[in-house]
Design a protein around this motif. Sequence first.
Motif, PDB file in Angstrom:
ATOM      1  N   PHE A 219      -5.587  10.747   4.748  1.00 13.59           N
ATOM      2  CA  PHE A 219      -6.479  11.871   5.022  1.00 13.59           C
ATOM      3  C   PHE A 219      -7.857  11.630   4.407  1.00 13.59           C
ATOM      4  O   PHE A 219      -7.992  11.490   3.186  1.00 13.59           O
ATOM      5  CB  PHE A 219      -5.879  13.175   4.471  1.00 13.59           C
ATOM      6  N   GLN A 220      -8.830  11.563   5.263  1.00 14.02           N
ATOM      7  CA  GLN A 220     -10.249  11.416   4.876  1.00 14.02           C
ATOM      8  C   GLN A 220     -10.452  10.369   3.781  1.00 14.02           C
ATOM      9  O   GLN A 220     -11.233  10.540   2.856  1.00 14.02           O
ATOM     10  CB  GLN A 220     -10.791  12.775   4.417  1.00 14.02           C
ATOM     11  N   GLY A 221      -9.678   9.304   3.898  1.00 10.98           N
ATOM     12  CA  GLY A 221      -9.870   8.185   2.960  1.00 10.98           C
ATOM     13  C   GLY A 221      -9.455   8.462   1.535  1.00 10.98           C
ATOM     14  O   GLY A 221      -9.785   7.697   0.617  1.00 10.98           O
ATOM     15  N   LYS A 222      -8.718   9.518   1.307  1.00 10.97           N
ATOM     16  CA  LYS A 222      -8.339   9.861  -0.078  1.00 10.97           C
ATOM     17  C   LYS A 222      -7.111   9.040  -0.469  1.00 10.97           C
ATOM     18  O   LYS A 222      -6.009   9.557  -0.629  1.00 10.97           O
ATOM     19  CB  LYS A 222      -8.061  11.360  -0.189  1.00 10.97           C
ATOM     20  N   ASP A 223      -7.322   7.756  -0.690  1.00  9.53           N
ATOM     21  CA  ASP A 223      -6.176   6.885  -0.910  1.00  9.53           C
ATOM     22  C   ASP A 223      -5.670   6.894  -2.350  1.00  9.53           C
ATOM     23  O   ASP A 223      -4.747   6.177  -2.695  1.00  9.53           O
ATOM     24  CB  ASP A 223      -6.487   5.449  -0.448  1.00  9.53           C
ATOM     25  N   ASP A 224      -6.320   7.686  -3.222  1.00  5.46           N
ATOM     26  CA  ASP A 224      -5.776   7.829  -4.570  1.00  5.46           C
ATOM     27  C   ASP A 224      -4.922   9.097  -4.705  1.00  5.46           C
ATOM     28  O   ASP A 224      -4.351   9.361  -5.750  1.00  5.46           O
ATOM     29  CB  ASP A 224      -6.892   7.873  -5.620  1.00  5.46           C
ATOM     30  N   LEU A 225      -4.878   9.871  -3.643  1.00  6.85           N
ATOM     31  CA  LEU A 225      -4.155  11.146  -3.717  1.00  6.85           C
ATOM     32  C   LEU A 225      -2.875  11.109  -2.898  1.00  6.85           C
ATOM     33  O   LEU A 225      -2.774  10.354  -1.914  1.00  6.85           O
ATOM     34  CB  LEU A 225      -5.033  12.303  -3.204  1.00  6.85           C
TER      35      LEU A 225
ATOM     36  N   LYS B 168       0.839  -1.200   0.000  1.00  8.18           N
ATOM     37  CA  LYS B 168       0.000   0.000   0.000  1.00  8.18           C
ATOM     38  C   LYS B 168       0.880   1.259   0.000  1.00  8.18           C
ATOM     39  O   LYS B 168       2.077   1.172   0.265  1.00  8.18           O
ATOM     40  CB  LYS B 168      -0.914  -0.007   1.221  1.00  8.18           C
ATOM     41  N   PRO B 169       0.252   2.381  -0.280  1.00  5.20           N
ATOM     42  CA  PRO B 169       1.042   3.629  -0.315  1.00  5.20           C
ATOM     43  C   PRO B 169       1.872   3.830   0.945  1.00  5.20           C
ATOM     44  O   PRO B 169       1.564   3.302   2.025  1.00  5.20           O
ATOM     45  CB  PRO B 169      -0.019   4.709  -0.481  1.00  5.20           C
ATOM     46  N   TRP B 170       2.872   4.623   0.782  1.00  2.00           N
ATOM     47  CA  TRP B 170       3.874   4.826   1.834  1.00  2.00           C
ATOM     48  C   TRP B 170       3.243   5.376   3.111  1.00  2.00           C
ATOM     49  O   TRP B 170       2.276   6.129   3.078  1.00  2.00           O
ATOM     50  CB  TRP B 170       4.981   5.750   1.299  1.00  2.00           C
ATOM     51  N   ILE B 171       3.896   5.046   4.213  1.00  2.00           N
ATOM     52  CA  ILE B 171       3.283   5.267   5.521  1.00  2.00           C
ATOM     53  C   ILE B 171       3.868   6.447   6.295  1.00  2.00           C
ATOM     54  O   ILE B 171       3.497   6.714   7.433  1.00  2.00           O
ATOM     55  CB  ILE B 171       3.418   3.984   6.372  1.00  2.00           C
TER      56      ILE B 171
END
Lengths: 459, 818
Positions: free
Chosen positions: A204-210, A136-139
């Motif tokens: 942030f607020q579930g914006k996992d494509d950003l 998943k995207p970086w943490i």
Amino acid sequence: MHIRKYDVDYGRRALLQKAALGAGAGVLAPLWPLIASGADTSKAYPDENMSVEMYTKGKVKTGDYVTAANVDAVKNLLDPITYKQVKEMGRKIKIVPTVTDASLLYPMGFLEASLKNKGKAKFDATGNIVEAASGKPWIGGLPFADAKDANEAIANLTLSWGRHDYCQYAIRQWDIAPDGNQAYQYDFVWAELQAQARVDGTVFQGKDDLLRLQSVWFTAPQDTAGSSFLSTWYYDQRKFPDLYGYLPAFRRVRQFPTNQRFEPLLPGITWFLSDAWAAGDPMLTWGNYKIVGRQPMLGAVSQNWHGSSKNWELPVHGGPKGQTFFDTNFSMCPECIVLEAEPTGYPRAPVGKKRVWIDVRNQQFVAYITFDRRGEMWKSFEPGWSRYQDGSAIVKDAKGNSDWSWTYVLSHDIQANRMSRIMHTESTSGGYKSQLSTNGVDVYNKYLTNQAIQRLGTA
Amino acid sequence: MESFRFRLAALVMRHRGLTAMIFVLITAFFAVGIRNVELKTIFSDLLPKDDPFVQVFKDHPNFGNPLTFTLMIKHKNGDIYNTETLSKVWQLTRDIDLAPGVDHDQILSIATEKARYAEATPYGIDMRPLMEDHVPSTPAEIAEFRQRVDKSPNARTFLISGDETATLINATFIEQRLDYGEAFKYVHGLVAKYKDADHDVYMAGQPALTGWVYAYESQMFWIFAATLGALILALALYMRNVVGIVTPIVTSLVAAIWGFGFVGWLKSPIEPLLMIVPLLLVARSFSHCVQFTERYYEVYSHVGDRVKAAEITMGVMMAPSVLGIFTDIVGIFLIAIAPIPAMERFALFCGFWAIWLIPTGVVLISLLLATLPAPRNVDRLIGKGQTGGLHHGFQSLLRNIAKLSYGRTARFTTVIVAVLAVVAVYESLQIRIGNPVEGSNLLWYDSEYNEAVREINAHFPGVNTLEIVLEAKNPNDPARVARQADTVMTMMRLQSIMEQGANPPRATLSFADYLMEGNRLFAGGNPKWLPLDPDNAATNAAATAVTVGSSSKAFSHVIDFDQENSTVSLWYKDNKQGTVDAALKAASAAVQEVGIDHDKFTVRLGTGTIALQQAMNEVVERFHWVIIGLLNLVILAGCSLAYRSLVAGLILLIPVNLANFILNAAMHLIGIGLDINSLMVAAIGVGVGIDYGIYLLSRICEEYHAQDKDWGRAITASLTTTGKAIMFTATIMFIGILPWYFLSGLKFMADMGLLLVLTMLINMVLALVVLPLLVWLVKPRFVERKDLLVGEGVDLSQFTAEGQHDNSVPGHLAGAMK
């Protein structure tokens, strides 16, 4: 103090060798264990990499000013445009002590995240950075704290620009003409909100494509006040950010072409969006990344915050009218990665390549220049960094540590000889203040949506 | 023999070593200065600095695109909407971004992101490049591209021709980085690279013109070398001895070193476009040396001693030489009266070079003649014994010409000359001012540059602009004057008045046009939103709308970088004088109507090619007669003093002025107008042309006594001796200058060469015919005097042991000996 069993050129040779081998930071010892343990980083380098006096055999010492008279002694420690500014345009630079405590080169929260997550990042098949374990995207923090190749180094710069989850910079910019006169002056606010790769480890607020949302709104002069831009960055570094502008007089949002990255936001400004943070474009829209060397540099990495001055503004000097350059403090950066890349995703780019000098201690850039397609130097984008402590004046983070951020940028178009002096100020026209966290405000809805920038225009 | 000139000659000859050393030292001093010599065309210095149009141009040099290369790609057999043509545009646009010194922010074509179209969408305004990140390659993509062009009115007017067969690529360069020669070579290379069977590529713009001029100027050195070679060959054929060849070369070379060295030390750049004048000075120096050397031969033949002969010759020739050179100097220096910086610098350079001809052409030459081995063919050269074919031919011809000026024939000659004079004066007064050409008068009509200009003018609004500048009173006004309502409304009013006038321009453009378009788009796209509200809020809003997301450089043709000064550009179909006059008259009326003085700015007319052409014409009109008049006055004073007779001055001036009228009449008859070239040629023509008369008149004075006061014989004897040298001199000038007309790619230089040759030839003919005729008609009394400053007589018997032993001494010398 090290035993001088090495000759004065040892550091340079060792860095060249490391660059060729793709090794990590440090010459006499690996750097990152020292940083992790809070130890003195000078143990990792020979004296000539830590001390400008040793490097120049006494020609330039800490406390001295680098001027046209002595700049040749440190020519190899400066990018070529900075050298030209000192040699030919009356710039002077003060040398301050070398930072040996690497924690002073970070916001504390970001350093802690970097150490906590060290070794957990990798590139996926698309070239994007993911947490190795989850895909998943970086943490959060530096994904590649001890960058060994160019992709890792540029990833460190791109994934978190300001090294906070939310930054809001009150900025004053002066654009200086070749004759030394001020041609333009703008006040604006730059806000950036990390959607992912956040220090707090959340999305942030579930914006996992950003990756981030970033906006700029101008507050002065009157004729441009209210003009604003919103840039939405996707996490996928192959995609161009969306860019919208808002013109309050027409109450209209204007969509810009997504690949229009090599134009100024407003007349008179020398820098492009592409230049911001030396990584102004998604990293996979550029290509041919390579490390072309490692070397010590002089960089404005500490003691550059004038918190005790009015609105934190730095004094100026040099150029035809004595106002082209900020007064700046440079110190030795014992090891910098020299990275080059080409704008392969922009068939019409006027830029041929960029060269970035990255301080391995905090993986932040200390010098950046672009070349045109003929290979001639075009622009520099020189940052100043600092812990925000100046005598009794201090800006603290949530845990009470002095915070860290950029303080100034000198963006110099050397071909047209126009300079943009950009100052991170305390506050700017319209009453906006600089801040390095949200302070509990709903900044997203206030500053980072199309509706928000329209509201900013009417305010 | 007690006169100063003879005492000086004796002194020089007594101290030949010291004098030579002084010459060596001075020459070395000037030779060192040559390293600073800079040959450089400064185009703005070719304009009259006191002209109000030129002052506007100099205050606002950025208007009128002075740093922009314009390339036009034209499809020969169809429109541009095909992949091949569009690919060329794309690649040429990319390649020109690699040009040395180009401003990467100021490249504009339909392939750049700066050429945009706009659509109003429900979410706002979407502005996108006409061309995506690749060349349209499918029929659908090409159709889409064409639709986008239709939505971009500016692209349709200024980037794609009305017939859709041609498109422009504009690249602006950074002044301090622009090396004209280098940039020209690169961009011209692109023109050659992208031409093919289906496409023409044309290159225009001020940097292209400068590049062409520089390219031809480098060609100039070869022509210079070839011409000098021809001069030396002519000299060798005429003299056929070492002294006669070496003396003029060394003398002229030293004068040239002094001439170049002088401006080198002054660090005053030399204008290469005018380099034909120094060549004229070289030819002048050569011919002067020939006159001097021939007299030396005559004296040497008599006294038989090199040093003594040189001394006598120096004493004899000093006064006429100085007077002859004095008139040259006056002619050249008076060019500087015209307030054109390039001409002022050039007058300084050439004027002093002419001054240097005095020490070199009087003293140095004497030293050389005294030092170099005596020639063996003296007798042949001076006409004693067997004369050579060339010399014999000259003398026969001149004897016949002399017959025209005395006796019964003189009456017919007088009538013919009088009629010719009346016709010449009448015709020359009809001559018009200016030589407008489409493109540049510096280059030939069929030059690549002028052809490019014609083609671009045929497809686009073109290059003939008149700019009306709205100049901010405070150049750092924080309100940005170019964006303010009064400024924008004034732009629009000026455009409206001009467009509705009697002779409207073919196109007009100002910042207001961009603002209106921005207003329309951001107000929703409907054309009804084109008009701007006449208040600062509306104009500022529109200005922000059009400049946001771009540099003000994108509008540098209509506003300056700081958005303070602005211009209204008016395009005209040609630059013929009628068009120019009408345009300026209408513009002047329009400026009066909108008012010159506004609260924050002043309306200034104007700059652009139309205004600057008028400035050049006006300077010619203002100074042509002034320069000629002053020249006549100064020469009249000098010559009257030298001959101690006002009549002498008038007799000398009549032929040269008549020559000037004949030249102007000839120019009028073949359709050439007066321009800056003819201004220079007139001044030089009078100054240099009068030399012939001075030499001949001085000889007539001497021969009058030698020929027992017989006017006819005196004229004949003068023409066959000094007249021969005059003919040779004229031949030398002819050889030195005429080749430029055929060899130079620069029309400016060729025209000047042709005019100089013509004026010299006319002057020669008039000196040989009209001057003796005037002497015959007037029979002036000063001729009878023996104490003239310019008298060439000398009693050679003092220098020979035998006294008057030689019966074949030339008449004037024999006379002088009596």
